[in-house]
Design a protein around this motif. Structure first.
Motif, short mmCIF file in Angstrom:
data_model
loop_
_atom_site.label_atom_id
_atom_site.label_comp_id
_atom_site.label_asym_id
_atom_site.label_seq_id
_atom_site.Cartn_x
_atom_site.Cartn_y
_atom_site.Cartn_z
N GLU A 1 -9.62 23.30 -72.31
CA GLU A 1 -8.78 22.04 -72.27
C GLU A 1 -7.57 22.44 -71.12
O GLU A 1 -7.15 21.32 -70.80
N HIS B 1 -11.37 13.04 -71.99
CA HIS B 1 -10.65 14.31 -72.76
C HIS B 1 -10.58 13.62 -74.25
O HIS B 1 -11.13 14.42 -75.35
N PHE C 1 -8.08 20.49 -67.75
CA PHE C 1 -7.75 19.32 -67.65
C PHE C 1 -6.38 18.90 -67.78
O PHE C 1 -5.88 18.17 -67.02
N LEU D 1 -2.45 16.53 -78.13
CA LEU D 1 -2.88 16.03 -76.72
C LEU D 1 -2.18 14.90 -76.41
O LEU D 1 -1.73 14.60 -75.26
N TYR E 1 0.21 14.38 -73.07
CA TYR E 1 -0.09 13.42 -72.41
C TYR E 1 0.65 11.90 -72.49
O TYR E 1 0.34 11.02 -71.77
#
Length: 420
Positions: free
Chosen positions: A272, A323, A275, A121, A125
């Motif tokens: 997920e 998240h 998002f 993740l 991101y």
């Protein structure tokens, strides 16, 4: 076994300086700095050779100052291993050294699944994390990890420094590249030393004319394309294959805690994506439409555009923090060997792996929602709270009191050992 664990404490000089060094904090009396350039020279020692409340204060203040400039992967790893150590000590006092090692190892494996998911993740991101003040260092760590991975894939120049035991694919690739392909130091040409290449090199010139085109096509086109296709295929299905082999085929030997958290991670992966892709679209709209329009209006700042940019910054920060917060929630539960409840997701998880075996100490914490399964079916709205660590709402007060008693007993035993 318990006496052996107690004997280990006698072999270590446990004083204030030892504990501070274990946390990565230097001796304040020497005027040194912390590992993150935080000066503690103004802090005085209350006691240099004995553990005290002042030691705990120094630890809390030092660790807090370390994360003031932002959270890093190293900070997360230090906290996780500290939790594992505390849990190992508590379980050793409660059971024995062998049982504590097994239970802690199970929690470590379950936490590793969440930690790998957290790294993925952070990598997704990373461009947005750079814009967030407190999470900027996480974005920098993600960029460094992605650059190392890209360097490993594109070239083998520095592959030997980046090969690790936990990535067997890189080890195998490095062994093949360094073992089969060699470079002539004089001409700089690369040649192969595998049995097929050595056999073709010993052929006559008349035979080479017919075989060499096929040989070069095989080594320069067919094998690299096949390797790339297999690598992409393995990248997509390696996680599912490992899950099927470990939790399905090896169900008898895989602890329930690992199977529960692994299955839960696979299920939330579908949710997920909402998002993640929503954040990507917001970031794209902000960086490619709003910000260029705001830069074009150099004479005056359009308050409407400025409001939209700031609003989207806050929205991105909220989504990413939410998240990450959910992933940290699952990560710390896994490290502690506990479970948690989310409507619909937990029910689907337990449809795949079944209820928790209650007669085993290796199955982890409590799952009170399984005990109230019949009542949950009759409810119109699902029950959201099942007490701390899934112990049930009726037993939450007794759990808190039992935890307090356990902590008091541990403190008493530690003090008695130190006094001796």
């Amino acid at each position: 076994m318990l006496y052996l664990f107690r004997l280990l404490f006698l072999l270590i000089n446990i004083d204030q300086e030892t504990v501070l060094n274990w946390f990565g904090l230097e001796n304040p009396n020497n005027g040194t700095i912390l590992s993150d350039n935080v000066n503690l020279s103004t802090i005085e020692f209350a006691s240099k050779s004995a553990l005290s409340i002042e030691t705990c204060r120094l630890i809390v203040e030092g660790l807090w100052q370390q994360v003031q400039d932002g959270l890093t992967l190293a900070d997360i790893e230090n906290l996780l291993f500290f939790i594992l150590f505390i849990r190992f000590v508590i379980l050793t006092i409660r059971y024995n050294l062998k049982t504590s090692f097994y239970i802690t190892s199970i929690g470590l494996f379950a936490g590793y699944l969440w930690y790998r998911h957290l790294i993925d993740l952070i990598g997704l991101y990373r461009s947005m994390l750079i814009q967030l003040p407190y999470l900027r260092k996480l974005g920098i760590d993600a960029i460094q990890l992605s650059s190392i991975s890209r360097q490993v894939i594109m070239t083998d120049l520095k592959l030997g420094d980046n090969v690790h035991w936990y990535n067997p694919g890189q080890v195998l690739y490095y062994a093949l590249i360094k073992g089969i392909i060699k470079t002539d130091p004089e001409t700089g040409l690369r040649y192969y030393i595998d049995p097929i290449s050595m056999f073709i090199a010993n052929l006559d010139e008349s035979q080479k004319e017919n075989i060499l085109p096929i040989y070069y096509k095989l080594y320069n086109k067919i094998i690299p394309q096949a390797f790339e296709a297999i690598s992409k295929f393995w990248t997509q299905l390696s996680g599912i294959a490992a899950y099927a082999v470990i939790t399905r085929i090896g169900k008898k030997y895989c602890p329930y805690l690992v199977r529960w958290h692994w299955t839960f991670l696979l299920i939330i992966g579908f949710i997920e994506q909402i998002f993640i892709y929503f954040s990507f679209r917001v970031s794209y709209f902000q960086s490619n439409i709003l910000i260029p329009e705001l830069e074009l209006s150099s004479t005056y700042e359009d308050p409407n555009l400025l409001f939209q940019v700031n609003f989207l910054n806050g929205l991105l920060a909220f989504i990413i923090c939410l998240h990450f917060g959910l992933v940290f929630f699952g990560l710390f539960h896994a490290i502690w060997g506990q479970y948690f409840y989310f409507p619909f997701l937990v029910e689907n998880t337990e449809l795949h792996i079944g209820p928790r075996p209650k007669n085993s100490i290796y199955s982890g914490g409590n799952t009170s929602w399984q005990d109230e399964k019949e009542q949950n079916i009759q409810r119109v709205f699902p029950k959201l709270w099942y007490g701390w660590f899934g112990s049930g709402t009726k037993n939450s007060k007794s759990l808190v009191s039992s935890l307090q008693k356990l902590i008091r007993n541990i403190i008493k035993r530690v003090r008695s050992n130190f006094r001796k």
